[in-house]
Design a protein around this motif. Structure first.
Motif, PDB file in Angstrom:
ATOM      1  N   ALA A   9     -86.406  81.311 -12.238  1.00 44.45           N
ATOM      2  CA  ALA A   9     -85.845  81.878 -11.013  1.00 44.45           C
ATOM      3  C   ALA A   9     -85.494  80.748 -10.053  1.00 44.45           C
ATOM      4  O   ALA A   9     -85.975  79.623 -10.200  1.00 44.45           O
ATOM      5  N   GLN A  10     -84.684  81.081  -9.066  1.00 49.89           N
ATOM      6  CA  GLN A  10     -84.275  80.152  -8.013  1.00 49.89           C
ATOM      7  C   GLN A  10     -84.742  80.739  -6.681  1.00 49.89           C
ATOM      8  O   GLN A  10     -84.629  81.939  -6.468  1.00 49.89           O
ATOM      9  N   ALA A  11     -85.244  79.899  -5.794  1.00 51.63           N
ATOM     10  CA  ALA A  11     -85.686  80.363  -4.481  1.00 51.63           C
ATOM     11  C   ALA A  11     -84.504  80.436  -3.517  1.00 51.63           C
ATOM     12  O   ALA A  11     -83.658  79.546  -3.482  1.00 51.63           O
ATOM     13  N   LEU A  12     -84.481  81.506  -2.736  1.00 50.16           N
ATOM     14  CA  LEU A  12     -83.500  81.698  -1.675  1.00 50.16           C
ATOM     15  C   LEU A  12     -84.266  81.939  -0.385  1.00 50.16           C
ATOM     16  O   LEU A  12     -85.020  82.904  -0.277  1.00 50.16           O
ATOM     17  N   ASP A  13     -84.096  81.054   0.578  1.00 46.54           N
ATOM     18  CA  ASP A  13     -84.804  81.144   1.855  1.00 46.54           C
ATOM     19  C   ASP A  13     -83.842  81.698   2.897  1.00 46.54           C
ATOM     20  O   ASP A  13     -82.807  81.098   3.176  1.00 46.54           O
ATOM     21  N   VAL A  14     -84.170  82.875   3.466  1.00 49.77           N
ATOM     22  CA  VAL A  14     -83.283  83.528   4.432  1.00 49.77           C
ATOM     23  C   VAL A  14     -83.793  83.394   5.872  1.00 49.77           C
ATOM     24  O   VAL A  14     -83.314  84.062   6.773  1.00 49.77           O
ATOM     25  N   ARG A  15     -84.762  82.489   6.075  1.00 49.77           N
ATOM     26  CA  ARG A  15     -85.326  82.282   7.417  1.00 49.77           C
ATOM     27  C   ARG A  15     -84.387  81.442   8.273  1.00 49.77           C
ATOM     28  O   ARG A  15     -83.421  80.863   7.785  1.00 49.77           O
ATOM     29  N   ASP A  16     -84.714  81.345   9.564  1.00 51.04           N
ATOM     30  CA  ASP A  16     -83.897  80.544  10.472  1.00 51.04           C
ATOM     31  C   ASP A  16     -84.067  79.053  10.151  1.00 51.04           C
ATOM     32  O   ASP A  16     -85.033  78.658   9.490  1.00 51.04           O
ATOM     33  N   PRO A  17     -83.127  78.216  10.598  1.00 51.47           N
ATOM     34  CA  PRO A  17     -83.165  76.792  10.272  1.00 51.47           C
ATOM     35  C   PRO A  17     -84.462  76.090  10.675  1.00 51.47           C
ATOM     36  O   PRO A  17     -84.937  75.217   9.953  1.00 51.47           O
ATOM     37  N   GLU A  18     -85.020  76.451  11.820  1.00 59.34           N
ATOM     38  CA  GLU A  18     -86.249  75.800  12.274  1.00 59.34           C
ATOM     39  C   GLU A  18     -87.399  76.071  11.305  1.00 59.34           C
ATOM     40  O   GLU A  18     -88.129  75.159  10.922  1.00 59.34           O
ATOM     41  N   ALA A  19     -87.566  77.316  10.891  1.00 57.14           N
ATOM     42  CA  ALA A  19     -88.626  77.666   9.945  1.00 57.14           C
ATOM     43  C   ALA A  19     -88.394  76.969   8.611  1.00 57.14           C
ATOM     44  O   ALA A  19     -89.336  76.478   7.989  1.00 57.14           O
ATOM     45  N   PHE A  20     -87.140  76.884   8.183  1.00 54.05           N
ATOM     46  CA  PHE A  20     -86.814  76.209   6.930  1.00 54.05           C
ATOM     47  C   PHE A  20     -87.162  74.727   7.001  1.00 54.05           C
ATOM     48  O   PHE A  20     -87.727  74.172   6.061  1.00 54.05           O
TER      49      PHE A  20
ATOM     50  N   SER B 211     -71.779  87.244   3.858  1.00 53.66           N
ATOM     51  CA  SER B 211     -70.526  86.481   3.839  1.00 53.66           C
ATOM     52  C   SER B 211     -70.601  85.247   2.935  1.00 53.66           C
ATOM     53  O   SER B 211     -69.566  84.623   2.669  1.00 53.66           O
ATOM     54  N   ARG B 212     -71.797  84.911   2.464  1.00 53.58           N
ATOM     55  CA  ARG B 212     -71.954  83.706   1.629  1.00 53.58           C
ATOM     56  C   ARG B 212     -72.449  84.009   0.214  1.00 53.58           C
ATOM     57  O   ARG B 212     -72.871  83.113  -0.507  1.00 53.58           O
ATOM     58  N   LEU B 213     -72.354  85.267  -0.201  1.00 50.39           N
ATOM     59  CA  LEU B 213     -72.828  85.634  -1.535  1.00 50.39           C
ATOM     60  C   LEU B 213     -72.139  84.849  -2.647  1.00 50.39           C
ATOM     61  O   LEU B 213     -72.745  84.608  -3.696  1.00 50.39           O
ATOM     62  N   ASP B 214     -70.905  84.440  -2.418  1.00 52.18           N
ATOM     63  CA  ASP B 214     -70.183  83.698  -3.449  1.00 52.18           C
ATOM     64  C   ASP B 214     -70.821  82.348  -3.764  1.00 52.18           C
ATOM     65  O   ASP B 214     -70.504  81.730  -4.778  1.00 52.18           O
ATOM     66  N   GLU B 215     -71.751  81.893  -2.929  1.00 54.43           N
ATOM     67  CA  GLU B 215     -72.460  80.637  -3.171  1.00 54.43           C
ATOM     68  C   GLU B 215     -73.627  80.822  -4.148  1.00 54.43           C
ATOM     69  O   GLU B 215     -74.227  79.842  -4.590  1.00 54.43           O
ATOM     70  N   LEU B 216     -73.964  82.070  -4.464  1.00 51.89           N
ATOM     71  CA  LEU B 216     -75.121  82.357  -5.308  1.00 51.89           C
ATOM     72  C   LEU B 216     -74.689  82.836  -6.690  1.00 51.89           C
ATOM     73  O   LEU B 216     -73.836  83.709  -6.813  1.00 51.89           O
ATOM     74  N   SER B 217     -75.300  82.276  -7.708  1.00 47.54           N
ATOM     75  CA  SER B 217     -75.000  82.668  -9.078  1.00 47.54           C
ATOM     76  C   SER B 217     -75.604  84.038  -9.392  1.00 47.54           C
ATOM     77  O   SER B 217     -76.720  84.342  -8.981  1.00 47.54           O
ATOM     78  N   THR B 218     -74.876  84.822 -10.136  1.00 46.41           N
ATOM     79  CA  THR B 218     -75.405  86.099 -10.618  1.00 46.41           C
ATOM     80  C   THR B 218     -76.165  85.911 -11.927  1.00 46.41           C
ATOM     81  O   THR B 218     -76.718  86.855 -12.463  1.00 46.41           O
ATOM     82  N   GLU B 219     -76.201  84.681 -12.407  1.00 46.63           N
ATOM     83  CA  GLU B 219     -76.823  84.389 -13.703  1.00 46.63           C
ATOM     84  C   GLU B 219     -78.304  84.042 -13.607  1.00 46.63           C
ATOM     85  O   GLU B 219     -78.934  83.790 -14.633  1.00 46.63           O
ATOM     86  N   VAL B 220     -78.845  83.996 -12.413  1.00 47.23           N
ATOM     87  CA  VAL B 220     -80.262  83.650 -12.237  1.00 47.23           C
ATOM     88  C   VAL B 220     -80.974  84.741 -11.448  1.00 47.23           C
ATOM     89  O   VAL B 220     -80.347  85.538 -10.759  1.00 47.23           O
ATOM     90  N   ARG B 221     -82.298  84.757 -11.552  1.00 48.06           N
ATOM     91  CA  ARG B 221     -83.122  85.650 -10.736  1.00 48.06           C
ATOM     92  C   ARG B 221     -83.396  84.933  -9.426  1.00 48.06           C
ATOM     93  O   ARG B 221     -83.768  83.757  -9.404  1.00 48.06           O
ATOM     94  N   TRP B 222     -83.245  85.620  -8.302  1.00 46.48           N
ATOM     95  CA  TRP B 222     -83.462  85.041  -6.981  1.00 46.48           C
ATOM     96  C   TRP B 222     -84.781  85.530  -6.416  1.00 46.48           C
ATOM     97  O   TRP B 222     -85.040  86.725  -6.364  1.00 46.48           O
ATOM     98  N   ILE B 223     -85.622  84.589  -6.005  1.00 42.02           N
ATOM     99  CA  ILE B 223     -86.883  84.892  -5.326  1.00 42.02           C
ATOM    100  C   ILE B 223     -86.635  84.616  -3.847  1.00 42.02           C
ATOM    101  O   ILE B 223     -86.379  83.477  -3.453  1.00 42.02           O
ATOM    102  N   VAL B 224     -86.691  85.662  -3.036  1.00 46.09           N
ATOM    103  CA  VAL B 224     -86.297  85.574  -1.633  1.00 46.09           C
ATOM    104  C   VAL B 224     -87.509  85.346  -0.734  1.00 46.09           C
ATOM    105  O   VAL B 224     -88.500  86.076  -0.807  1.00 46.09           O
ATOM    106  N   VAL B 225     -87.405  84.325   0.106  1.00 40.15           N
ATOM    107  CA  VAL B 225     -88.427  84.002   1.095  1.00 40.15           C
ATOM    108  C   VAL B 225     -87.864  84.338   2.469  1.00 40.15           C
ATOM    109  O   VAL B 225     -86.791  83.851   2.840  1.00 40.15           O
TER     110      VAL B 225
ATOM    111  N   ALA C 137     -88.373  89.918  -3.411  1.00 39.80           N
ATOM    112  CA  ALA C 137     -88.895  89.302  -2.193  1.00 39.80           C
ATOM    113  C   ALA C 137     -90.355  88.914  -2.408  1.00 39.80           C
ATOM    114  O   ALA C 137     -91.099  89.632  -3.062  1.00 39.80           O
ATOM    115  N   VAL C 138     -90.733  87.776  -1.844  1.00 40.10           N
ATOM    116  CA  VAL C 138     -92.133  87.349  -1.898  1.00 40.10           C
ATOM    117  C   VAL C 138     -92.938  88.241  -0.963  1.00 40.10           C
ATOM    118  O   VAL C 138     -92.599  88.376   0.217  1.00 40.10           O
TER     119      VAL C 138
END
Length: 92
Positions: free
Chosen positions: A22-33, A51-65, A88-89
């Motif tokens: 899997a690949q981690a995807l962090d959706v927090r604000d920049p400061e927390a990141f 608006s940025r989904l095209d940056e993410l591959s559909t070929e992997v599992r995403w673990i969302v933080v 989601a974690v």
């Protein structure tokens, strides 16, 4: 491609990301990141995700933080609606 559960505990999330399952995807604000994040995580704030989904591959599992359960679950719902495999974690 929505095969797994929509939430995952932190231990299992670390195992999947470290193992390359899997690949981690962090959706927090920049400061927390900046303060702390999973090494190699993709950072896209929750408000920009659609608006940025095209940056993410559909070929992997995403673990969302997220900052809280809500932002992570919101991101997972969006990703799954668009055909991504995501979880989601769980906090706690």
């Amino acid at each position: 491609m929505m095969e797994g559960k929509s939430t995952i505990d932190a231990k299992e999330a670390r195992k999947q990301v470290a193992g390359g399952d899997a690949q981690a995807l962090d959706v927090r604000d920049p400061e927390a990141f900046r303060e702390a994040h999973v090494p190699g995580a993709v950072h896209i704030e929750i408000g920009e995700l659609e608006s940025r989904l095209d940056e993410l591959s559909t070929e992997v599992r995403w673990i969302v933080v997220g900052d809280d359960g809500k932002s992570g679950e919101e991101a997972v719902e969006l990703l799954r609606d668009r055909g991504y495999d995501a979880a989601a974690v769980k906090k706690g």
